[in-house]
Design a protein around this motif. Structure first.
Motif, PDB file in Angstrom:
ATOM      1  N   SER A 222       6.463 -36.223  40.077  1.00 57.32           N
ATOM      2  CA  SER A 222       5.136 -36.130  40.690  1.00 57.32           C
ATOM      3  C   SER A 222       4.420 -37.473  40.633  1.00 57.32           C
ATOM      4  O   SER A 222       3.731 -37.869  41.588  1.00 57.32           O
ATOM      5  CB  SER A 222       4.316 -35.056  39.976  1.00 57.32           C
ATOM      6  OG  SER A 222       3.023 -34.954  40.527  1.00 57.32           O
ATOM      7  N   GLU A 225       5.631 -39.699  43.386  1.00 60.27           N
ATOM      8  CA  GLU A 225       5.006 -39.394  44.673  1.00 60.27           C
ATOM      9  C   GLU A 225       3.646 -40.073  44.793  1.00 60.27           C
ATOM     10  O   GLU A 225       3.295 -40.585  45.861  1.00 60.27           O
ATOM     11  CB  GLU A 225       4.856 -37.878  44.828  1.00 60.27           C
ATOM     12  CG  GLU A 225       6.175 -37.128  44.933  1.00 60.27           C
ATOM     13  CD  GLU A 225       5.967 -35.618  45.012  1.00 60.27           C
ATOM     14  OE1 GLU A 225       4.783 -35.190  45.008  1.00 60.27           O
ATOM     15  OE2 GLU A 225       6.963 -34.883  45.070  1.00 60.27           O
ATOM     16  N   HIS A 478       3.436 -24.252  32.697  1.00 62.38           N
ATOM     17  CA  HIS A 478       2.478 -24.715  33.696  1.00 62.38           C
ATOM     18  C   HIS A 478       3.063 -24.511  35.097  1.00 62.38           C
ATOM     19  O   HIS A 478       4.238 -24.804  35.327  1.00 62.38           O
ATOM     20  CB  HIS A 478       2.160 -26.196  33.483  1.00 62.38           C
ATOM     21  CG  HIS A 478       0.950 -26.663  34.236  1.00 62.38           C
ATOM     22  ND1 HIS A 478      -0.336 -26.479  33.789  1.00 62.38           N
ATOM     23  CD2 HIS A 478       0.838 -27.290  35.435  1.00 62.38           C
ATOM     24  CE1 HIS A 478      -1.183 -27.000  34.646  1.00 62.38           C
ATOM     25  NE2 HIS A 478      -0.501 -27.490  35.660  1.00 62.38           N
ATOM     26  N   PRO A 479       2.284 -24.004  36.049  1.00 63.33           N
ATOM     27  CA  PRO A 479       2.817 -23.795  37.404  1.00 63.33           C
ATOM     28  C   PRO A 479       3.294 -25.101  38.022  1.00 63.33           C
ATOM     29  O   PRO A 479       2.585 -26.112  37.990  1.00 63.33           O
ATOM     30  CB  PRO A 479       1.619 -23.218  38.169  1.00 63.33           C
ATOM     31  CG  PRO A 479       0.717 -22.656  37.118  1.00 63.33           C
ATOM     32  CD  PRO A 479       0.896 -23.521  35.914  1.00 63.33           C
ATOM     33  N   ILE A 480       4.475 -25.095  38.589  1.00 62.67           N
ATOM     34  CA  ILE A 480       5.047 -26.305  39.175  1.00 62.67           C
ATOM     35  C   ILE A 480       4.242 -26.783  40.369  1.00 62.67           C
ATOM     36  O   ILE A 480       4.221 -27.981  40.683  1.00 62.67           O
ATOM     37  CB  ILE A 480       6.524 -26.054  39.577  1.00 62.67           C
ATOM     38  CG1 ILE A 480       7.238 -27.377  39.892  1.00 62.67           C
ATOM     39  CG2 ILE A 480       6.600 -25.099  40.744  1.00 62.67           C
ATOM     40  CD1 ILE A 480       7.409 -28.282  38.707  1.00 62.67           C
ATOM     41  N   THR A 481       3.532 -25.872  41.037  1.00 66.02           N
ATOM     42  CA  THR A 481       2.733 -26.263  42.204  1.00 66.02           C
ATOM     43  C   THR A 481       1.482 -27.041  41.800  1.00 66.02           C
ATOM     44  O   THR A 481       0.879 -27.704  42.643  1.00 66.02           O
ATOM     45  CB  THR A 481       2.321 -25.015  43.006  1.00 66.02           C
ATOM     46  OG1 THR A 481       1.637 -24.111  42.134  1.00 66.02           O
ATOM     47  CG2 THR A 481       3.547 -24.336  43.599  1.00 66.02           C
ATOM     48  N   ARG A 482       1.101 -26.952  40.531  1.00 70.45           N
ATOM     49  CA  ARG A 482      -0.084 -27.677  40.062  1.00 70.45           C
ATOM     50  C   ARG A 482       0.282 -28.690  38.984  1.00 70.45           C
ATOM     51  O   ARG A 482      -0.533 -29.043  38.134  1.00 70.45           O
ATOM     52  CB  ARG A 482      -1.122 -26.683  39.534  1.00 70.45           C
ATOM     53  CG  ARG A 482      -1.700 -25.791  40.625  1.00 70.45           C
ATOM     54  CD  ARG A 482      -2.892 -24.979  40.137  1.00 70.45           C
ATOM     55  NE  ARG A 482      -2.474 -23.894  39.244  1.00 70.45           N
ATOM     56  CZ  ARG A 482      -2.947 -23.726  38.022  1.00 70.45           C
ATOM     57  NH1 ARG A 482      -3.815 -24.587  37.529  1.00 70.45           N
ATOM     58  NH2 ARG A 482      -2.542 -22.722  37.277  1.00 70.45           N
ATOM     59  N   ILE A 483       1.515 -29.181  39.048  1.00 72.98           N
ATOM     60  CA  ILE A 483       1.993 -30.103  38.023  1.00 72.98           C
ATOM     61  C   ILE A 483       1.240 -31.425  38.066  1.00 72.98           C
ATOM     62  O   ILE A 483       1.067 -32.104  37.051  1.00 72.98           O
ATOM     63  CB  ILE A 483       3.518 -30.332  38.183  1.00 72.98           C
ATOM     64  CG1 ILE A 483       4.123 -30.945  36.914  1.00 72.98           C
ATOM     65  CG2 ILE A 483       3.815 -31.201  39.385  1.00 72.98           C
ATOM     66  CD1 ILE A 483       4.245 -29.998  35.788  1.00 72.98           C
ATOM     67  N   LYS A 485      -1.804 -31.988  38.273  1.00 71.75           N
ATOM     68  CA  LYS A 485      -3.054 -31.970  37.509  1.00 71.75           C
ATOM     69  C   LYS A 485      -2.851 -32.499  36.093  1.00 71.75           C
ATOM     70  O   LYS A 485      -3.832 -32.856  35.420  1.00 71.75           O
ATOM     71  CB  LYS A 485      -3.617 -30.549  37.464  1.00 71.75           C
ATOM     72  CG  LYS A 485      -4.118 -30.039  38.807  1.00 71.75           C
ATOM     73  CD  LYS A 485      -4.765 -28.671  38.671  1.00 71.75           C
ATOM     74  CE  LYS A 485      -5.314 -28.178  40.006  1.00 71.75           C
ATOM     75  NZ  LYS A 485      -6.406 -29.047  40.495  1.00 71.75           N
TER      76      LYS A 485
END
Length: 496
Positions: A222, A225, A478-483, A485
């Motif tokens: 992440s 990116e 932790h949700p991977i879609t909000r990593i 954060k």
């Protein structure tokens, strides 16, 4: 035969001069400070030499002289740092305070001269630091169990960073920060834990580091990116020793830092077993924008291929280093060049607090004339210096990379040098003097991942221990879609 002997003597003389210059450089690096700053007196001499050279070509005009301000830092054009005021500085207010009152004994509260009791009129206070040694605590997780005639239920404990491990998030964070930020090798940490009465081997801690790096890999991706969203990325590389069971000696690996721009404050490190072009080519795959680096030949293929979308930005700190190395052998010619480079840095000091557009206008107004004077001067002395001499290499390097070196004058978001990426290397350079080598290529990759998070925390002013402790305790569920954060700059904003 005479001609052959003369040619051989010339080759040996050139080789000897090269070896002497290298030896002198190594001795200076070992004995003296490595600063490239020049004193105001030196720059005044260079300015006089520049004016004298210009006077030979044409009459001196009043506006041609642009001497450096004697109050500026000669090497970079920055103002000389102000000395700290004397006196003891107040102790930080955020530290926990314990008030200890010292009072007179009861018999001393009576005056023997006037036979009256003393009355309180105030107090005097002073502060001092006291150190409380770190301590290890054992947390015992108790999971209650319940049952009925048909089922059994057991309470669940929070997920741990490393399941079935004796290390909690805070201990893992301490080992990572001590190794990566404080440069403490694992064998020294092992001795520190022994003084606490705890036996934790360096092999165990090495396994923890590798497991934490694997756990943080999604966050590393992440952060990459975010890095690729930068308008400009600065990069450099440094060598590290790596053990290899197939070899009787340590071979050389490379650590590459990638420094994001101000809007994307991340620093990523990559490890490669060699310095081949394939390493940065693989890491930068998919990035399009400016790449600021030294003139490493491995990057040339990136910039020549339009499909890659990479634009080269040079580094004046690298160019200046060539002139500084040649200063001892040819001060008369290298001095004026260093003077003009110092004037470029003086403009950058003025532009530091400006916005992108204003910075670009200032560079076009003040830096462009200096760059033109410098280029004309280098072309003028190019035929006066030997091609393989230190001064010849300085002139050749600068003219060969002139387009990349002057590209910062085309965009206000670009920097004059790549010092940010070079400073990112400093932590690795200091660390390798302590831990000496990586145990394997996998160890190098683990160190690159962990160093990325520590350096990114330091860049945004976050305590890496606090960030690692919090992140390691949360990342497992932790949700991977909000990593994203959890990235240090986003985490710091959320905490604020």
């Amino acid at each position: 035969m005479v001609l052959d002997l003369m040619a051989q003597l010339d080759r040996e003389f050139t080789e000897r001069n090269k070896i002497e210059a290298l030896l002198r450089e190594l001795l200076d690096a070992r004995r003296n400070r490595k600063s490239e700053q020049l004193s105001a007196d030196q720059l005044a001499l260079f300015a006089a030499a520049w004016q004298a050279r210009q006077a030979e070509a044409e009459p001196t005009r009043p506006n041609d002289s642009d001497d450096d301000d004697p109050n500026t830092n000669p090497g970079t054009g920055e103002s000389a740092p102000k000395k700290r005021t004397g006196g003891r500085q107040p102790l930080p207010r955020h530290l926990k305070r314990e008030r200890i009152v010292h009072d007179l004994a009861e018999k001393e509260k009576h005056c023997s001269a006037c036979q009256q009791d003393l009355r309180p009129i105030g107090e005097e206070s002073s502060e001092r630091y006291e150190y409380i040694p770190a301590q290890l605590t054992v947390i015992e997780d108790i999971c209650k169990k319940y049952a009925c005639a048909c089922t059994v239920k057991t309470a669940t404990k929070p997920p741990q960073p490393i399941e079935k491990s004796t290390a909690g998030a805070s201990l893992l964070a301490q080992v990572i920060v001590a190794k990566t930020a404080d440069h403490l090798p694992l064998h020294r940490q092992e001795k520190i834990f022994e003084r606490h009465g705890v036996d934790i081997s360096r092999k165990t801690m090495g396994g923890w580091l590798a497991q934490c790096a694997d756990l943080l890999k999604p966050l590393y991706g992440s952060m990459k990116e975010v890095l690729f969203q930068s308008k400009v990325i600065g990069t450099d590389d440094t060598s590290v020793k790596v053990l290899d069971v197939k070899l009787p000696f340590a071979r050389t690996g490379r650590i590459w830092p990638y420094y994001g721009d101000a809007d994307h404050p991340v620093i990523l490190y990559d490890y490669t077993a060699t310095r081949e072009r394939a390493g940065p080519e693989e890491f930068l795959k998919g990035y399009r924008g400016y790449l600021q680096a030294d003139a490493y030949s491995g990057y040339d293929a990136f910039f020549k291929d339009p499909a890659r979308g990479l634009i080269e930005v040079g580094c004046w700190a690298h160019a200046r280093r060539y002139f500084h190395k040649a200063l001892e052998s040819d001060q008369a010619r290298m001095g004026p060049a260093l003077l003009l480079i110092a004037q470029l840095y003086r403009v950058e000091k003025q532009a530091r607090s400006l916005g992108s557009g204003e910075r670009l206008r200032l560079r076009q107004l003040q830096s462009q004339p200096i760059l033109e004077k410098l280029r004309n001067y280098l072309l003028e002395i190019q035929g006066e210096v030997l091609p393989k001499s230190p001064e010849g290499r300085a002139v050749r390097y600068t003219l060969k990379n002139w387009t990349a070196l002057t590209r910062y004058g085309e965009d206000g978001d670009l920097q004059i040098d790549n010092n940010s990426a070079e400073r990112a290397i400093r932590g690795v350079a200091v660390g390798r003097n302590n831990w000496v080598f990586f145990g394997s290529d996998e160890g190098g990759k683990t160190a690159a991942v962990l160093r990325s998070f520590v350096a990114s925390c330091e860049r945004v002013g976050v305590d890496p221990f606090v960030w690692l402790k919090d992140t390691l305790s949360r990342i497992a569920d932790h949700p991977i879609t909000r990593i994203a954060k959890l990235l240090p700059h986003n985490w710091a904003s959320a905490q604020a």
